[in-house]
Write a protein that holds these residues in place. Sequence first.
Motif: not given
Ligand SMILES: [Mg+2]
Lengths: 183, 183
Positions: B18, B70, B83-85
């Motif tokens: 992030e 997000d 989304d970031a994972k």
């Molecule tokens: Mg996320």
Amino acid sequence: VKSAKKDYSFSNRGKTLEDELDESNAYYLANGIAVIHKKPVPVQIVKVDYPSRSAAVIREAYFKTPSTTDYNGIYHGHHIDFDAKETGISSSFPLKNIHEHQVEHMRSVTDQGGTAFLIVKFTETERYFIVPFDLVDRAWKRMKEGGRKSIPVAELEEDAVEFHAGFRPRLDYLGAIAKLGIS
Amino acid sequence: VKSAKKDYSFSNRGKTLEDELDESNAYYLANGIAVIHKKPVPVQIVKVDYPSRSAAVIREAYFKTPSTTDYNGIYHGHHIDFDAKETGISSSFPLKNIHEHQVEHMRSVTDQGGTAFLIVKFTETERYFIVPFDLVDRAWKRMKEGGRKSIPVAELEEDAVEFHAGFRPRLDYLGAIAKLGIS
Ligand SMILES: [Mg+2]
Ligand SMILES: [Mg+2]
């Protein structure tokens, strides 16, 4: 039926513009018309308790100034970005309701080919306007050059798009922005 | 210069995905390339104190499950949503990192003509992949039909888009999604 109409109108009293938009966005989503969400309120979290066997509790946090607008999403392939503003004043929309960084954000979105605007609700007269970014920008620049600090309703009547509350969706603001060249 | 390279690489250790994306989005914004923001963490606010002469303090609030992804925004006129994972597992991406409503959100965005994907970082091997929604959807359906609960790295190598960390921007993920048919 008169009484039903009365009840309906009564049930909408006291609803904020944001409630009306949330309802409308839920309708758009459920009907495959658009995907538009309100962003969460930004908070700076300072202290969190982790009680055993129950959910984490935020015990100290502060409201942050939003760096963007509150709503965005996609409608017929178009990127949509806007903020919702209510005012109790009936003759003009005071520009103190917007922040400089919101204006700059709307400019960046416009430059990328998105559609940026404000939705302004005059709570006393129950009038709704879509104010396209170019009008916001013109009024903002005028203010910075020492001009008036608000957009008169007469100017909105001329250069913004007025729309009316309905039933489903409560506020068909996407139908209204067709008049801005989006369809 | 070897030492400079070492320092640079060192300075990026411990950065979360992030953080890297925030840096990259700031670069994109400052250079007029794209307008993409992370949404605030959604919290349910229960109790707020208003001390005189100082800022309101949130005294009780709870984390809510996000109903969307997000990140979203606009890039060359295209609506982007992801989304970031991060995962510490090296051989596959576990699907327990995604929620059903995130999958449904990505589907709605795709149906409206937007570009939805995951950015997956394997922290141990420092590999980054853009996982387009159709691959997420395929793996999700497979899991629901009783199949494996993860996407193997071999499948990502085949059908996702791998990209590498750089300098400016730190993660040029928008350059990488050109390979998904966006330019
Ligand atoms: Mg996320
Ligand atoms: Mg607002």
